[in-house]
Design a protein around this motif. Structure first.
Motif, PDB file in Angstrom:
ATOM      1  N   THR A 155     -17.730  11.091  -1.153  1.00  0.00           N
ATOM      2  CA  THR A 155     -16.461  10.593  -0.591  1.00  0.00           C
ATOM      3  C   THR A 155     -16.022   9.328  -1.323  1.00  0.00           C
ATOM      4  O   THR A 155     -14.832   9.068  -1.433  1.00  0.00           O
ATOM      5  N   GLY A 156     -16.976   8.557  -1.849  1.00  0.00           N
ATOM      6  CA  GLY A 156     -16.626   7.359  -2.611  1.00  0.00           C
ATOM      7  C   GLY A 156     -15.720   7.692  -3.787  1.00  0.00           C
ATOM      8  O   GLY A 156     -14.690   7.057  -3.996  1.00  0.00           O
ATOM      9  N   PHE A 157     -16.067   8.744  -4.538  1.00  0.00           N
ATOM     10  CA  PHE A 157     -15.231   9.117  -5.677  1.00  0.00           C
ATOM     11  C   PHE A 157     -13.900   9.713  -5.234  1.00  0.00           C
ATOM     12  O   PHE A 157     -12.861   9.471  -5.851  1.00  0.00           O
ATOM     13  N   VAL A 158     -13.942  10.492  -4.146  1.00  0.00           N
ATOM     14  CA  VAL A 158     -12.676  11.043  -3.639  1.00  0.00           C
ATOM     15  C   VAL A 158     -11.739   9.899  -3.244  1.00  0.00           C
ATOM     16  O   VAL A 158     -10.533   9.936  -3.517  1.00  0.00           O
ATOM     17  N   LEU A 159     -12.316   8.861  -2.636  1.00  0.00           N
ATOM     18  CA  LEU A 159     -11.510   7.707  -2.213  1.00  0.00           C
ATOM     19  C   LEU A 159     -10.803   7.038  -3.385  1.00  0.00           C
ATOM     20  O   LEU A 159      -9.605   6.750  -3.326  1.00  0.00           O
ATOM     21  N   ILE A 160     -11.546   6.796  -4.471  1.00  0.00           N
ATOM     22  CA  ILE A 160     -10.947   6.103  -5.623  1.00  0.00           C
ATOM     23  C   ILE A 160      -9.808   6.924  -6.198  1.00  0.00           C
ATOM     24  O   ILE A 160      -8.710   6.422  -6.427  1.00  0.00           O
ATOM     25  N   LEU A 161     -10.087   8.227  -6.430  1.00  0.00           N
ATOM     26  CA  LEU A 161      -9.045   9.074  -7.020  1.00  0.00           C
ATOM     27  C   LEU A 161      -7.857   9.179  -6.074  1.00  0.00           C
ATOM     28  O   LEU A 161      -6.705   9.150  -6.491  1.00  0.00           O
ATOM     29  N   GLY A 162      -8.141   9.284  -4.776  1.00  0.00           N
ATOM     30  CA  GLY A 162      -7.072   9.449  -3.788  1.00  0.00           C
ATOM     31  C   GLY A 162      -6.257   8.188  -3.583  1.00  0.00           C
ATOM     32  O   GLY A 162      -5.203   8.225  -2.950  1.00  0.00           O
ATOM     33  N   ARG A 163      -6.724   7.055  -4.078  1.00  0.00           N
ATOM     34  CA  ARG A 163      -5.954   5.821  -3.948  1.00  0.00           C
ATOM     35  C   ARG A 163      -5.170   5.519  -5.222  1.00  0.00           C
ATOM     36  O   ARG A 163      -3.960   5.386  -5.208  1.00  0.00           O
ATOM     37  N   PHE A 164      -5.894   5.419  -6.336  1.00  0.00           N
ATOM     38  CA  PHE A 164      -5.248   4.819  -7.498  1.00  0.00           C
ATOM     39  C   PHE A 164      -4.319   5.787  -8.230  1.00  0.00           C
ATOM     40  O   PHE A 164      -3.276   5.376  -8.722  1.00  0.00           O
ATOM     41  N   LEU A 165      -4.676   7.079  -8.289  1.00  0.00           N
ATOM     42  CA  LEU A 165      -3.757   7.998  -8.952  1.00  0.00           C
ATOM     43  C   LEU A 165      -2.421   8.084  -8.207  1.00  0.00           C
ATOM     44  O   LEU A 165      -1.367   8.016  -8.836  1.00  0.00           O
ATOM     45  N   PRO A 166      -2.420   8.197  -6.870  1.00  0.00           N
ATOM     46  CA  PRO A 166      -1.129   8.209  -6.173  1.00  0.00           C
ATOM     47  C   PRO A 166      -0.378   6.870  -6.213  1.00  0.00           C
ATOM     48  O   PRO A 166       0.770   6.801  -5.782  1.00  0.00           O
ATOM     49  N   ILE A 167      -1.022   5.799  -6.679  1.00  0.00           N
ATOM     50  CA  ILE A 167      -0.248   4.570  -6.927  1.00  0.00           C
ATOM     51  C   ILE A 167       0.278   4.601  -8.352  1.00  0.00           C
ATOM     52  O   ILE A 167       1.448   4.341  -8.615  1.00  0.00           O
ATOM     53  N   ILE A 168      -0.599   4.964  -9.314  1.00  0.00           N
ATOM     54  CA  ILE A 168      -0.202   4.968 -10.718  1.00  0.00           C
ATOM     55  C   ILE A 168       0.937   5.968 -10.953  1.00  0.00           C
ATOM     56  O   ILE A 168       1.923   5.648 -11.614  1.00  0.00           O
ATOM     57  N   GLY A 169       0.827   7.171 -10.361  1.00  0.00           N
ATOM     58  CA  GLY A 169       1.820   8.225 -10.591  1.00  0.00           C
ATOM     59  C   GLY A 169       3.238   7.790 -10.270  1.00  0.00           C
ATOM     60  O   GLY A 169       4.098   7.773 -11.166  1.00  0.00           O
ATOM     61  N   PRO A 170       3.515   7.432  -9.015  1.00  0.00           N
ATOM     62  CA  PRO A 170       4.888   7.048  -8.674  1.00  0.00           C
ATOM     63  C   PRO A 170       5.381   5.835  -9.462  1.00  0.00           C
ATOM     64  O   PRO A 170       6.543   5.797  -9.865  1.00  0.00           O
ATOM     65  N   VAL A 171       4.515   4.833  -9.688  1.00  0.00           N
ATOM     66  CA  VAL A 171       4.955   3.650 -10.434  1.00  0.00           C
ATOM     67  C   VAL A 171       5.318   4.066 -11.864  1.00  0.00           C
ATOM     68  O   VAL A 171       6.325   3.618 -12.420  1.00  0.00           O
ATOM     69  N   ALA A 172       4.520   4.976 -12.447  1.00  0.00           N
ATOM     70  CA  ALA A 172       4.816   5.443 -13.800  1.00  0.00           C
ATOM     71  C   ALA A 172       6.143   6.196 -13.829  1.00  0.00           C
ATOM     72  O   ALA A 172       6.997   5.939 -14.683  1.00  0.00           O
ATOM     73  N   ILE A 173       6.331   7.112 -12.868  1.00  0.00           N
ATOM     74  CA  ILE A 173       7.591   7.872 -12.820  1.00  0.00           C
ATOM     75  C   ILE A 173       8.762   6.910 -12.686  1.00  0.00           C
ATOM     76  O   ILE A 173       9.749   6.989 -13.421  1.00  0.00           O
ATOM     77  N   ALA A 174       8.617   5.970 -11.740  1.00  0.00           N
ATOM     78  CA  ALA A 174       9.706   5.027 -11.501  1.00  0.00           C
ATOM     79  C   ALA A 174       9.978   4.196 -12.749  1.00  0.00           C
ATOM     80  O   ALA A 174      11.133   3.948 -13.098  1.00  0.00           O
TER      81      ALA A 174
END
Lengths: 565, 186
Positions: free
Chosen positions: A490-509
């Motif tokens: 769950t530790g790895f799921v947590l990291i991926l589930g946090r930072f990618l959904p922050i990086i993605g929208p900021v990158a698109i924007a």
């Protein structure tokens, strides 16, 4: 209308009434207009001076993300070391031990990403030092991180976005000094007055009325409980979170805690409307999110109010609703409401045990986390919704044969690829995790993770990964999750589930902001209309339904049909 | 990224002082002006502390009103719910046993009069309250063992019970510890 339902309706309405002016205030804070708390400006300037930060330096979206990731990495190292050594540090009146390396890893990640999986129990798993120095600290800064990422996206949506996207540290610190800390002080004061402990005294030993001796865990909990809700982190001081009678002593504190967790997610929607000067877009988003939340809430309220049919069969009156895992002072309806807001909003605090919820409620709680965009967590909720809007724009564009545009900027292949990856990441993490744990469990059932047999046991595993990927933190807590398998996975799921959904929208924007603005014309697909709202809702629900329906059938839905046949 | 490490480090140190030292100290200081110095609200009988008002405790004797079943046996050094699912056969067996035990201790009571909170474990394991019906259903037993009329006990329940907030929001309930303290002074 009964008093329990009246309490729920009043709570929700009061939240919205408070969120509108707060949204206006937040917009003012970030556009630099005059506000009540401007007397803090010298303090902020002083902090920046001693830290050597020049806030007038504008950052690109990439620099924003780098700064965000850099400071987050430091927090992880700090939290991990503190948890690993807490047993031999000061402020440990109850003499609690240090955490094992895998548990430290899981706990540090969990709070870093504004989640609260909490594979420990607060009474015995942490010391006052780490409760305040690690958990409370991360509850503040992880919420501010979410807001800072969101404001960058807001900046790109402004028409004059060429002025720059602001400075990460500036937005981040202002989220703390102007929003999170002052409001937390108000909430904590209300809790303290109502009997939530705030003193540093350790465990107390009392003689009960029947003459038995019991220990009572306490501690400076009120401040943490305020920010855990306001920042939508959800991590409780005590093991059972806000079901604990010291953490949430009465109906009033329950209302305060329910309002404070929903407050910022809603206020940020209105803040967006004021900030980018598109109020109508904000109303549409608020409308869709509220509708989405209600579609999960209503079935849950009905299921919990009707009680457990298996116990009704024994001849026990179910007029109080299903009471297993619930507290009498909140009642079944306020507990049902809490269980939905905490899952749609990624708070993850609980005032009843979700492992004992009715199967319909479990389905709705899971869907709340699977969609993860109806209000959503502090800042990140709107970022998730943003991804769905981009997808909705693209699909609608294809449907009516127009070039997909969002707020005057063309959506092209690169943005769509990012959006699709982020949208699919969530089901990928949840389903792969659940499949893997189910495989390990059936291979060797002696691991003994599950507290319940059959469909419900499977739901416990599905819930844990859903909660981790959504950075929610609630759990079907019967799951025996403090072991290396669950801590690490769950530790790895947590990291991926946090930072990618922050990086993605900021990158698109960020990419969109660099494109030429196409003036709106009669041919433009407007995103601030009811029809587009319906379209976005459909995209969210169809994606969730397609991805998760089979998994839900194996768990709570099958349990439903067994229980009610 | 390296350019951001040093300012991040300094900012982190400042924020630890603000969020983890100053903030909790402020809240703790506010707490000093509340009941029992913000260390939890205590309950007293004849001036002696008999527990915390909000923390449920175990009552075994039939002469006392009993609270809800607890997954931690009311040990407030921890807290937990049963985390049993609604369809779990072992769990349903336990509920059935609780019903049977209750009926043995409360002769003359019909099964349909038992409210569900008396046979289900609370979320915290420390629930200080029961529903009004859960108190009323125990009245015949208490009245008989304490040589009081049932009317006296019902009146006591009416006196101790807690109304919904502002009389319109939330459930009615009764604090078991307060009720039993009042019972002793009857």
């Amino acid at each position: 209308m009964n008093t329990e339902l009246a309490g729920v309706i009043a709570t929700f309405l009061l939240t919205v009434v408070l969120a509108i002016p707060l949204g206006k205030y937040i917009a003012k804070v970030f556009s630099g207009e005059k506000t009540l708390l401007d007397f803090l400006a010298p303090v902020e300037r002083f902090i920046f001076r001693i830290c050597g930060i020049d806030v007038n330096k504008q950052m690109t979206w990439k620099q924003h993300l780098l700064a965000l990731l850099a400071i987050n990495m430091l927090w992880f190292v700090y939290a991990f070391v503190m948890l690993l050594t807490q047993g031999s540090l000061f402020l440990n009146p109850d003499g609690n031990p240090s955490m094992s390396p895998d548990l430290s890893f899981n706990t540090a990640i969990s709070f870093l990403v504004n989640c609260n999986l909490q594979h420990y129990s607060g009474e015995t798993g942490l010391t006052y030092l780490t409760q305040l120095g690690v958990i409370t600290f991360l509850q503040f800064v992880s919420a501010a991180t979410g807001i800072a990422a969101l404001v960058v996206v807001f900046n790109t949506m402004r028409e004059q976005s060429k002025d720059g996207l602001g400075n990460f540290f500036d937005i981040f610190l202002k989220s703390l000094t102007r929003i999170l800390i002052p409001i937390s002080i108000v909430i904590a004061t209300l809790l303290v007055i109502s009997g939530t402990p705030s003193s540093f005294d350790g465990k107390d030993i009392v003689r009960t009325l029947e003459g038995e001796t019991v220990q009572v865990s306490r501690g400076p909990a009120a401040g943490m409980i305020a920010i855990k809700h306001l920042g939508t982190n959800g991590g409780g001081w005590f093991g059972v979170n806000s079901a604990h009678p010291l953490e949430n002593p009465n109906y009033f504190t329950n209302v305060v805690e329910m309002i404070s967790q929903v407050l910022l997610p809603i206020a940020l929607i209105f803040a967006m409307g004021y900030y980018i000067k598109r109020k109508k877009l904000a109303y549409v988003i608020f409308g869709v999110m509220t509708f989405g939340m209600l579609m999960f809430l209503i079935p849950t309220m009905i299921a919990e109010t009707n009680g457990n049919p298996a116990i009704a069969k024994m001849g026990i009156d179910q007029s109080l609703g299903s009471m297993e895992g619930k507290e009498v002072r909140f009642g079944s309806q306020a507990s049902a409401y809490w269980s939905i807001v905490t899952t749609v909003i990624s708070t993850g605090s609980v005032n009843s045990m979700h492992d004992s919820s009715m199967p319909v409620s479990n389905t709705m709680q899971l869907l709340g986390m699977m969609t993860n965009a109806f209000y959503g967590g502090c800042g990140v909720g709107i970022l998730n919704y943003y991804i769905f809007m981009i997808i909705a724009v693209f699909i609608s564009g294809l449907m009516v044969g127009r070039t997909p545009e969002f707020l005057g900027r063309k959506i092209e292949a690169r943005e769509m690829k990012i959006a699709t990856i982020i949208a699919l990441l969530h089901p990928f993490l949840i389903l792969v995790g659940t499949a893997f744990s189910s495989y390990v469990f059936t291979k060797d059932t002696s691991v003994g993770w599950l507290n319940n047999p059959g469909y419900h046991g499977y739901s416990e595993m599905l819930y844990e990964y859903t909660s981790a990927a959504a950075n929610n933190g609630s759990g079907m807590e019967g799951l025996g999750d403090n072991n290396w398998f669950w801590n690490i996975s769950t530790g790895f799921v947590l990291i991926l589930g946090r930072f990618l959904p922050i990086i993605g929208p900021v990158a698109i924007a960020g990419i969109l902001a660099n494109k030429k603005i196409i003036p709106e014309s009669a041919g433009t697909l407007r995103t601030d209309t009811g029809i587009f709202g319906v379209m976005t809702y459909a995209v969210i629900m169809i994606l969730a339904a397609l991805a998760f329906f089979p998994a839900l059938v194996l768990g709570p839905l099958s349990e439903y049909f067994t229980l009610y046949n | 990224m390296r350019t951001y490490i040093l300012p991040s480090l300094k900012l982190t140190l400042v924020l630890i002082i603000v969020c983890s030292v100053l903030y909790p100290l402020l809240i703790s200081a506010i707490g000093k002006f509340t009941h029992d110095d913000g260390a939890g609200v205590k309950a007293y009988e004849h001036g002696l502390v008999v527990g915390y008002e909000n923390v449920g405790q175990k009552f075994i004797a039939d002469t006392y009103f009993q609270g809800r079943p607890s997954a931690v046996d009311y040990n407030a050094a921890g807290s937990a719910g049963s985390n049993k699912g609604p369809s779990n056969p072992d769990y349903l067996k336990i509920v059935q046993e609780r019903i049977d035990t209750f009926l043995i201790h409360n002769p003359g009571i019909k099964k349909s009069e038992i409210p569900s909170d008396l046979v289900t474990a609370s979320g915290s394991g420390l629930d200080p309250h029961i529903s009004i019906q859960a108190a009323k259903v125990q009245v015949p037993r208490i009245a008989k063992l304490r040589n009081r009329t049932e009317k006296e006990i019902y009146q006591l329940i009416d006196k101790v019970k807690e109304e919904p907030m502002l009389s319109v929001f939330g459930p009615e309930r009764i604090n078991v510890l307060k009720l039993n303290i009042a019972l002793n002074t009857l």
